[in-house]
Design a protein around this motif. Structure first.
Motif, PDB file in Angstrom:
ATOM      1  N   GLY A 129      89.613  63.431  47.087  1.00 63.70           N
ATOM      2  CA  GLY A 129      88.796  62.499  46.315  1.00 63.70           C
ATOM      3  C   GLY A 129      88.603  61.182  47.040  1.00 63.70           C
ATOM      4  O   GLY A 129      87.499  60.622  47.068  1.00 63.70           O
ATOM      5  N   PHE A 130      89.680  60.684  47.647  1.00 64.56           N
ATOM      6  CA  PHE A 130      89.605  59.428  48.398  1.00 64.56           C
ATOM      7  C   PHE A 130      88.676  59.563  49.600  1.00 64.56           C
ATOM      8  O   PHE A 130      87.780  58.736  49.801  1.00 64.56           O
ATOM      9  CB  PHE A 130      91.006  58.997  48.865  1.00 64.56           C
ATOM     10  CG  PHE A 130      90.957  57.908  49.900  1.00 64.56           C
ATOM     11  CD1 PHE A 130      90.804  56.583  49.519  1.00 64.56           C
ATOM     12  CD2 PHE A 130      91.036  58.206  51.255  1.00 64.56           C
ATOM     13  CE1 PHE A 130      90.728  55.577  50.479  1.00 64.56           C
ATOM     14  CE2 PHE A 130      90.959  57.215  52.214  1.00 64.56           C
ATOM     15  CZ  PHE A 130      90.809  55.885  51.827  1.00 64.56           C
ATOM     16  N   GLN A 144      83.099  61.604  59.412  1.00 69.24           N
ATOM     17  CA  GLN A 144      82.348  62.413  58.440  1.00 69.24           C
ATOM     18  C   GLN A 144      82.676  63.898  58.590  1.00 69.24           C
ATOM     19  O   GLN A 144      82.811  64.603  57.605  1.00 69.24           O
ATOM     20  CB  GLN A 144      80.836  62.229  58.641  1.00 69.24           C
ATOM     21  CG  GLN A 144      80.316  60.895  58.237  1.00 69.24           C
ATOM     22  CD  GLN A 144      80.191  60.744  56.729  1.00 69.24           C
ATOM     23  OE1 GLN A 144      80.370  61.660  55.963  1.00 69.24           O
ATOM     24  NE2 GLN A 144      79.898  59.542  56.316  1.00 69.24           N
ATOM     25  N   ARG A 145      82.794  64.356  59.820  1.00 66.38           N
ATOM     26  CA  ARG A 145      82.970  65.796  60.046  1.00 66.38           C
ATOM     27  C   ARG A 145      84.389  66.168  60.468  1.00 66.38           C
ATOM     28  O   ARG A 145      84.731  67.358  60.496  1.00 66.38           O
ATOM     29  CB  ARG A 145      81.964  66.289  61.088  1.00 66.38           C
ATOM     30  CG  ARG A 145      82.229  65.781  62.476  1.00 66.38           C
ATOM     31  CD  ARG A 145      81.230  66.323  63.497  1.00 66.38           C
ATOM     32  NE  ARG A 145      81.582  65.855  64.811  1.00 66.38           N
ATOM     33  CZ  ARG A 145      81.220  64.673  65.319  1.00 66.38           C
ATOM     34  NH1 ARG A 145      80.486  63.857  64.614  1.00 66.38           N
ATOM     35  NH2 ARG A 145      81.596  64.318  66.533  1.00 66.38           N
ATOM     36  N   GLY A 146      85.206  65.171  60.795  1.00 70.48           N
ATOM     37  CA  GLY A 146      86.547  65.451  61.316  1.00 70.48           C
ATOM     38  C   GLY A 146      87.498  66.020  60.276  1.00 70.48           C
ATOM     39  O   GLY A 146      87.438  65.671  59.102  1.00 70.48           O
ATOM     40  N   LYS A 147      88.343  66.909  60.740  1.00 70.93           N
ATOM     41  CA  LYS A 147      89.360  67.495  59.868  1.00 70.93           C
ATOM     42  C   LYS A 147      90.532  66.533  59.788  1.00 70.93           C
ATOM     43  O   LYS A 147      91.050  66.086  60.803  1.00 70.93           O
ATOM     44  CB  LYS A 147      89.811  68.840  60.428  1.00 70.93           C
ATOM     45  CG  LYS A 147      90.867  69.525  59.572  1.00 70.93           C
ATOM     46  CD  LYS A 147      91.222  70.870  60.138  1.00 70.93           C
ATOM     47  CE  LYS A 147      92.263  71.650  59.386  1.00 70.93           C
ATOM     48  NZ  LYS A 147      93.036  71.017  58.374  1.00 70.93           N
ATOM     49  N   ARG A 201      84.013  58.544  53.047  1.00 73.74           N
ATOM     50  CA  ARG A 201      82.927  59.068  53.866  1.00 73.74           C
ATOM     51  C   ARG A 201      81.563  58.643  53.318  1.00 73.74           C
ATOM     52  O   ARG A 201      80.638  58.376  54.094  1.00 73.74           O
ATOM     53  CB  ARG A 201      83.033  60.587  53.965  1.00 73.74           C
ATOM     54  CG  ARG A 201      84.175  61.019  54.876  1.00 73.74           C
ATOM     55  CD  ARG A 201      84.417  62.502  54.870  1.00 73.74           C
ATOM     56  NE  ARG A 201      85.325  62.875  55.942  1.00 73.74           N
ATOM     57  CZ  ARG A 201      86.020  63.999  55.955  1.00 73.74           C
ATOM     58  NH1 ARG A 201      85.915  64.882  54.978  1.00 73.74           N
ATOM     59  NH2 ARG A 201      86.840  64.259  56.974  1.00 73.74           N
ATOM     60  N   ALA A 202      81.429  58.560  52.005  1.00 76.95           N
ATOM     61  CA  ALA A 202      80.173  58.091  51.406  1.00 76.95           C
ATOM     62  C   ALA A 202      79.908  56.638  51.809  1.00 76.95           C
ATOM     63  O   ALA A 202      78.765  56.270  52.116  1.00 76.95           O
ATOM     64  CB  ALA A 202      80.218  58.233  49.887  1.00 76.95           C
ATOM     65  N   ALA A 203      80.959  55.823  51.824  1.00 81.33           N
ATOM     66  CA  ALA A 203      80.811  54.425  52.246  1.00 81.33           C
ATOM     67  C   ALA A 203      80.412  54.351  53.718  1.00 81.33           C
ATOM     68  O   ALA A 203      79.578  53.523  54.100  1.00 81.33           O
ATOM     69  CB  ALA A 203      82.105  53.657  51.996  1.00 81.33           C
ATOM     70  N   LEU A 204      80.987  55.219  54.538  1.00 82.87           N
ATOM     71  CA  LEU A 204      80.615  55.240  55.955  1.00 82.87           C
ATOM     72  C   LEU A 204      79.169  55.697  56.133  1.00 82.87           C
ATOM     73  O   LEU A 204      78.435  55.144  56.958  1.00 82.87           O
ATOM     74  CB  LEU A 204      81.551  56.158  56.745  1.00 82.87           C
ATOM     75  CG  LEU A 204      82.989  55.692  56.910  1.00 82.87           C
ATOM     76  CD1 LEU A 204      83.788  56.733  57.690  1.00 82.87           C
ATOM     77  CD2 LEU A 204      83.065  54.344  57.597  1.00 82.87           C
TER      78      LEU A 204
END
Length: 136
Positions: free
Chosen positions: A38-39, A93-96, A44-47
């Motif tokens: 959730g965090f 955004q895409r990193g695990k 990621r949305a903020a980025l």
């Protein structure tokens, strides 16, 4: 030492090795993983929006205990602008995220982006962005 005893000891060590190796690879509880998911979705949305103030709101300030980075404006000017390049934002955004628990029982997730590691730690206030380290 007899041959049979050596075989039994060798077998015991071989069977014990995976358990020892597995103990070093911490696994987050489902509840902790859900909280982090959730965090990181909000982070990621903020980025994606390139919103340094929103990222600062999800960051433990003063950042990395540096009093020169104690509020959102300072974070934006001194950290976000230089560390959250388009390339690093895309990577996060895409990193695990990799979970670990340290010897002090701090739960953290790490995202590796080139030469940097972005660290997110569970705090009493929930997960926060807490550190940028060198990926050596």
């Amino acid at each position: 030492m007899g041959l049979l005893l050596r075989i039994v000891l060798a077998t015991a060590l071989v069977n014990l090795a995976p358990a020892v190796a597995q103990a070093k690879n911490a696994v987050a509880s489902p509840a902790l993983q859900k909280e982090f998911d959730g965090f990181i979705e909000k982070f990621r949305a903020a980025l994606k929006a390139n919103d340094s103030a929103a990222v600062a709101g999800m960051t433990r300030l003063p950042f990395m205990n540096d009093n020169a980075i104690r509020d959102a404006a300072q974070f934006g000017a001194k950290t976000y602008r230089t560390s959250f390049t388009a390339k690093n934002r895309a990577c996060i955004q895409r990193g695990k995220a990799v979970y670990d628990r340290d010897d002090y029982k701090n739960d953290s997730y790490f995202i590796f982006c080139g030469e940097l590691i972005f660290v997110f730690t569970k705090t009493p206030a929930g997960f926060l962005f807490t550190d940028i380290s060198a990926n050596d």
